[in-house]
Design a protein around this motif. Structure first.
Motif, PDB file in Angstrom:
ATOM      1  N   ALA A 100       0.900  -1.016   0.206  1.00 43.64           N
ATOM      2  CA  ALA A 100       0.224   0.142  -0.050  1.00 43.64           C
ATOM      3  C   ALA A 100       0.755   1.379  -0.118  1.00 43.64           C
ATOM      4  O   ALA A 100       0.564   2.210  -0.728  1.00 43.64           O
ATOM      5  CB  ALA A 100      -0.968  -0.026   1.262  1.00 43.64           C
ATOM      6  N   ARG A 101       1.911   1.284   0.749  1.00 41.66           N
ATOM      7  CA  ARG A 101       3.090   2.319   0.738  1.00 41.66           C
ATOM      8  C   ARG A 101       3.598   2.722  -0.758  1.00 41.66           C
ATOM      9  O   ARG A 101       3.520   3.641  -0.910  1.00 41.66           O
ATOM     10  CB  ARG A 101       4.083   2.134   1.779  1.00 41.66           C
ATOM     11  N   GLU A 102       3.982   1.587  -1.298  1.00 39.77           N
ATOM     12  CA  GLU A 102       4.528   1.510  -2.489  1.00 39.77           C
ATOM     13  C   GLU A 102       3.473   2.218  -3.500  1.00 39.77           C
ATOM     14  O   GLU A 102       3.571   3.158  -4.249  1.00 39.77           O
ATOM     15  CB  GLU A 102       4.833   0.024  -3.146  1.00 39.77           C
ATOM     16  N   LEU A 103       2.094   1.617  -3.491  1.00 46.17           N
ATOM     17  CA  LEU A 103       1.132   2.371  -4.246  1.00 46.17           C
ATOM     18  C   LEU A 103       0.749   3.675  -4.099  1.00 46.17           C
ATOM     19  O   LEU A 103       0.707   4.371  -5.149  1.00 46.17           O
ATOM     20  CB  LEU A 103      -0.081   1.333  -4.401  1.00 46.17           C
ATOM     21  N   ALA A 104       0.724   4.026  -3.151  1.00 50.22           N
ATOM     22  CA  ALA A 104       0.312   5.421  -2.619  1.00 50.22           C
ATOM     23  C   ALA A 104       1.668   6.485  -3.113  1.00 50.22           C
ATOM     24  O   ALA A 104       1.265   7.430  -3.622  1.00 50.22           O
ATOM     25  CB  ALA A 104       0.465   5.741  -0.789  1.00 50.22           C
ATOM     26  N   ALA A 105       2.833   5.955  -2.976  1.00 52.21           N
ATOM     27  CA  ALA A 105       4.007   6.612  -3.719  1.00 52.21           C
ATOM     28  C   ALA A 105       3.728   6.781  -5.000  1.00 52.21           C
ATOM     29  O   ALA A 105       4.031   7.987  -5.681  1.00 52.21           O
ATOM     30  CB  ALA A 105       5.200   5.966  -3.435  1.00 52.21           C
ATOM     31  N   ARG A 106       3.471   5.518  -5.736  1.00 56.59           N
ATOM     32  CA  ARG A 106       3.193   5.660  -7.303  1.00 56.59           C
ATOM     33  C   ARG A 106       2.191   6.570  -7.714  1.00 56.59           C
ATOM     34  O   ARG A 106       2.356   7.503  -8.629  1.00 56.59           O
ATOM     35  CB  ARG A 106       2.897   4.327  -7.626  1.00 56.59           C
ATOM     36  N   TYR A 107       0.931   6.537  -7.049  1.00 52.77           N
ATOM     37  CA  TYR A 107      -0.002   7.480  -7.379  1.00 52.77           C
ATOM     38  C   TYR A 107       0.263   8.842  -7.108  1.00 52.77           C
ATOM     39  O   TYR A 107       0.039   9.847  -7.773  1.00 52.77           O
ATOM     40  CB  TYR A 107      -1.362   7.153  -6.547  1.00 52.77           C
ATOM     41  N   SER A 108       1.023   9.232  -5.977  1.00 52.75           N
ATOM     42  CA  SER A 108       1.474  10.701  -5.656  1.00 52.75           C
ATOM     43  C   SER A 108       2.302  11.061  -6.709  1.00 52.75           C
ATOM     44  O   SER A 108       2.157  12.267  -7.330  1.00 52.75           O
ATOM     45  CB  SER A 108       2.296  10.808  -4.326  1.00 52.75           C
ATOM     46  N   ALA A 109       3.134  10.268  -7.340  1.00 56.02           N
ATOM     47  CA  ALA A 109       3.995  10.547  -8.469  1.00 56.02           C
ATOM     48  C   ALA A 109       3.389  10.979  -9.711  1.00 56.02           C
ATOM     49  O   ALA A 109       3.530  11.991 -10.402  1.00 56.02           O
ATOM     50  CB  ALA A 109       5.018   9.480  -8.814  1.00 56.02           C
ATOM     51  N   LEU A 110       2.342   9.946  -9.944  1.00 58.97           N
ATOM     52  CA  LEU A 110       1.350  10.293 -11.285  1.00 58.97           C
ATOM     53  C   LEU A 110       0.492  11.779 -10.858  1.00 58.97           C
ATOM     54  O   LEU A 110       0.133  12.096 -12.040  1.00 58.97           O
ATOM     55  CB  LEU A 110       0.414   9.249 -11.521  1.00 58.97           C
ATOM     56  N   LEU A 111       0.267  12.066  -9.751  1.00 59.12           N
ATOM     57  CA  LEU A 111      -0.282  13.230  -9.552  1.00 59.12           C
ATOM     58  C   LEU A 111       0.349  14.524  -9.518  1.00 59.12           C
ATOM     59  O   LEU A 111      -0.199  15.713  -9.214  1.00 59.12           O
ATOM     60  CB  LEU A 111      -1.385  13.178  -8.081  1.00 59.12           C
ATOM     61  N   THR A 112       1.744  14.498  -9.837  1.00 57.70           N
ATOM     62  CA  THR A 112       2.607  15.570  -9.967  1.00 57.70           C
ATOM     63  C   THR A 112       1.930  16.621 -11.018  1.00 57.70           C
ATOM     64  O   THR A 112       1.524  16.334 -11.947  1.00 57.70           O
ATOM     65  CB  THR A 112       3.999  15.378 -10.293  1.00 57.70           C
ATOM     66  N   PRO A 113       1.846  17.672 -10.561  1.00 56.54           N
ATOM     67  CA  PRO A 113       1.186  19.193 -11.497  1.00 56.54           C
ATOM     68  C   PRO A 113       1.837  18.896 -13.015  1.00 56.54           C
ATOM     69  O   PRO A 113       3.187  18.791 -12.846  1.00 56.54           O
ATOM     70  CB  PRO A 113       1.351  20.121 -10.817  1.00 56.54           C
ATOM     71  N   GLY A 114       1.255  18.921 -13.810  1.00 55.90           N
ATOM     72  CA  GLY A 114       1.630  19.057 -15.375  1.00 55.90           C
ATOM     73  C   GLY A 114       1.581  17.430 -15.799  1.00 55.90           C
ATOM     74  O   GLY A 114       1.890  17.624 -17.286  1.00 55.90           O
ATOM     75  N   ARG A 115       1.450  16.316 -15.134  1.00 53.69           N
ATOM     76  CA  ARG A 115       1.306  15.209 -15.860  1.00 53.69           C
ATOM     77  C   ARG A 115      -0.008  14.899 -16.396  1.00 53.69           C
ATOM     78  O   ARG A 115      -1.116  15.460 -15.932  1.00 53.69           O
ATOM     79  CB  ARG A 115       1.578  13.813 -14.958  1.00 53.69           C
ATOM     80  N   GLN A 116      -0.108  14.268 -17.367  1.00 54.02           N
ATOM     81  CA  GLN A 116      -1.368  14.236 -18.183  1.00 54.02           C
ATOM     82  C   GLN A 116      -1.774  12.794 -18.529  1.00 54.02           C
ATOM     83  O   GLN A 116      -1.198  12.027 -19.544  1.00 54.02           O
ATOM     84  CB  GLN A 116      -1.237  14.968 -19.797  1.00 54.02           C
ATOM     85  N   ILE A 117      -2.568  12.276 -17.559  1.00 56.18           N
ATOM     86  CA  ILE A 117      -2.775  10.813 -17.769  1.00 56.18           C
ATOM     87  C   ILE A 117      -3.976  10.749 -18.560  1.00 56.18           C
ATOM     88  O   ILE A 117      -5.280  10.935 -17.758  1.00 56.18           O
ATOM     89  CB  ILE A 117      -2.929  10.186 -16.198  1.00 56.18           C
ATOM     90  N   LEU A 118      -4.018   9.921 -19.412  1.00 55.46           N
ATOM     91  CA  LEU A 118      -5.023   9.878 -20.548  1.00 55.46           C
ATOM     92  C   LEU A 118      -5.942   8.611 -20.029  1.00 55.46           C
ATOM     93  O   LEU A 118      -7.182   8.589 -20.428  1.00 55.46           O
ATOM     94  CB  LEU A 118      -4.496   9.936 -21.870  1.00 55.46           C
ATOM     95  N   ALA A 119      -5.377   7.547 -19.526  1.00 49.31           N
ATOM     96  CA  ALA A 119      -6.054   6.304 -19.027  1.00 49.31           C
ATOM     97  C   ALA A 119      -5.489   5.679 -17.847  1.00 49.31           C
ATOM     98  O   ALA A 119      -4.217   5.889 -17.728  1.00 49.31           O
ATOM     99  CB  ALA A 119      -5.939   5.263 -20.342  1.00 49.31           C
ATOM    100  N   PHE A 120      -6.174   5.153 -17.091  1.00 47.49           N
ATOM    101  CA  PHE A 120      -5.751   4.559 -15.930  1.00 47.49           C
ATOM    102  C   PHE A 120      -6.834   3.606 -15.324  1.00 47.49           C
ATOM    103  O   PHE A 120      -7.963   3.906 -15.504  1.00 47.49           O
ATOM    104  CB  PHE A 120      -5.790   5.841 -14.809  1.00 47.49           C
ATOM    105  N   ASP A 121      -6.279   2.407 -15.102  1.00 47.79           N
ATOM    106  CA  ASP A 121      -6.934   1.384 -14.445  1.00 47.79           C
ATOM    107  C   ASP A 121      -6.082   0.625 -13.643  1.00 47.79           C
ATOM    108  O   ASP A 121      -4.882   0.184 -13.718  1.00 47.79           O
ATOM    109  CB  ASP A 121      -7.040   0.208 -15.836  1.00 47.79           C
ATOM    110  N   PRO A 122      -6.446   0.659 -12.182  1.00 49.92           N
ATOM    111  CA  PRO A 122      -5.809   0.149 -11.109  1.00 49.92           C
ATOM    112  C   PRO A 122      -5.640  -1.251 -11.078  1.00 49.92           C
ATOM    113  O   PRO A 122      -5.034  -1.773 -10.136  1.00 49.92           O
ATOM    114  CB  PRO A 122      -6.352   0.764  -9.917  1.00 49.92           C
ATOM    115  N   ARG A 123      -6.562  -1.842 -11.585  1.00 52.86           N
ATOM    116  CA  ARG A 123      -6.788  -3.483 -11.623  1.00 52.86           C
ATOM    117  C   ARG A 123      -5.374  -4.070 -12.007  1.00 52.86           C
ATOM    118  O   ARG A 123      -4.527  -3.559 -12.744  1.00 52.86           O
ATOM    119  CB  ARG A 123      -7.837  -3.992 -12.481  1.00 52.86           C
ATOM    120  N   GLY A 124      -5.151  -5.520 -11.353  1.00 51.13           N
ATOM    121  CA  GLY A 124      -3.794  -6.075 -11.670  1.00 51.13           C
ATOM    122  C   GLY A 124      -2.629  -5.457 -11.384  1.00 51.13           C
ATOM    123  O   GLY A 124      -2.570  -5.006 -10.178  1.00 51.13           O
ATOM    124  N   ARG A 125      -1.578  -5.548 -12.275  1.00 51.21           N
ATOM    125  CA  ARG A 125      -0.724  -4.698 -12.053  1.00 51.21           C
ATOM    126  C   ARG A 125      -0.502  -3.286 -12.458  1.00 51.21           C
ATOM    127  O   ARG A 125       0.308  -2.360 -12.222  1.00 51.21           O
ATOM    128  CB  ARG A 125       0.606  -5.186 -12.671  1.00 51.21           C
TER     129      ARG A 125
END
Length: 353
Positions: A100-125
């Protein structure tokens, strides 16, 4: 020439023996280790269909880009919050809290201002698509389809950055300059390691229609060419299976184990097909056969395949094609924008050996 054909004959024989051994003694291992590919849209789509903004559907292929960015930012914030709570929950086992800590860190990085996430699916890997550049206004659009061992945890990292999907896209965007948008697309369940999932096309076959839908729905500026699709390693298997329905102007495969086709004509694509493989790439040692469902067929840099050859000077290893100052990156930038002098040519027998 004769020595070359003899070598290829031995490769086919060795590959066949390996396949027979696998079938005779490792069927249970194959069944146990195989992953279940994700199919269909991400969870929450029903809610998004009911939640209309300005008369359009939410986080779906074909929805407005700005809406998709906002939708995925909301989903990432929700996942980040849930994983932070889980990471300190005493009822969760230690391994679960660490994950959970690892995932929280990954999600935090993806939420960095300026990043443009066009698709996101948390299932599986985890599956993602990230845009570099202004997708709504770009005159040229490229999509990068990576190979094995890619998901949420390996989407980007500082170490060996140019081997990651995000790093490849960022490098191509910088090299190609203004007027281009580059998308790192991890929209299929990628194989892990060199196990049976990498040796068959099962996961790639599940990913091919997803790639076709994704590329077809990308926004385009009036008069702009269809997207350019770059396919690395096992990602090229996905692209080969998708090729006949892929809305691409150029199809570039690099470090490919094969496309499940014997020639460019077999791909039945309107796209111009390019192939890159450096001598330092270990993939050149993989037998290029398809036998009882294992293997991926002819090497796309084989002269008889008919692809145009991309130069690979200064490339190092299987993941070095997008590294700065390589001939391959310069050629990729020219192909992506249609503005360069690279014309390509079929490889010679000596180059393909």
């Amino acid at each position: 020439m004769r020595a070359l054909y003899q070598e290829r004959g031995w490769r086919v024989l060795v590959a066949a023996l390996l396949v027979l051994t696998a079938m005779a003694g490792t069927v249970g291992w194959t069944l146990e280790k195989g992953q279940m590919p994700l199919t269909g849209p991400p969870p929450g789509i029903t809610a998004w269909r009911a939640d209309r903004v300005s008369g359009v559907v939410g986080n779906l292929d074909g929805a407005p880009v700005s809406l998709r960015y906002e939708a995925n930012a909301r989903a990432l914030r929700l996942e980040h919050s849930e994983q932070r709570v889980r990471s300190v929950n005493p009822t969760v086992p230690p391994a679960g809290r660490a994950r959970a800590r690892e995932l929280a860190a990954r999600y935090s990085a993806l939420l960095t201002p300026g990043r443009q996430i066009l698709a996101f699916d948390p299932r599986g890997r985890g599956q993602l698509a990230e845009v570099h550049g202004d997708l709504g206004r770009a005159r040229h659009v490229s999509v990068i389809v990576p190979g094995s061992d890619n998901g949420l945890s390996t989407f980007d990292r500082s170490r060996d950055a140019y081997s990651t999907p995000s790093g490849m896209a960022r490098s191509l965007h910088r090299a190609a300059g203004n007027g281009i948008a580059v998308i790192a697309w991890v929209g299929y369940t990628t194989p892990t390691g060199l196990g049976p999932d990498a040796a068959t096309a099962r996961l790639a076959a599940a990913g091919a229609p997803r790639l076709n839908r994704f590329v077809t729905a990308l926004p385009t500026v009036d008069g702009a060419p269809r997207p350019v699709v770059f396919c690395h390693s096992n990602g090229s298997v996905v692209c080969g299976l998708a090729a006949s329905g892929l809305a691409a102007s150029e199809l570039v495969v690099l470090g490919s184990p094969g496309l499940w086709a014997d020639s460019v004509a077999d791909l039945r694509t309107r796209a111009r097909v390019w192939a890159a493989r450096d001598d330092s790439d270990w993939i050149r040692k993989v037998p290029n056969v398809e036998f009882l469902g294992l293997g991926h067929g002819r090497d796309p840099v084989d002269p008889s395949f008919g692809a145009l050859r991309v130069p690979t000077g200064q490339v190092e290893g299987h993941t070095g094609y997008f590294a700065p100052n390589t001939e391959s990156l310069r050629a990729f930038a020219e192909i992506a924008t249609g503005s360069g002098t690279v014309t390509g040519r079929p490889p010679t027998d000596r180059e393909a050996s």
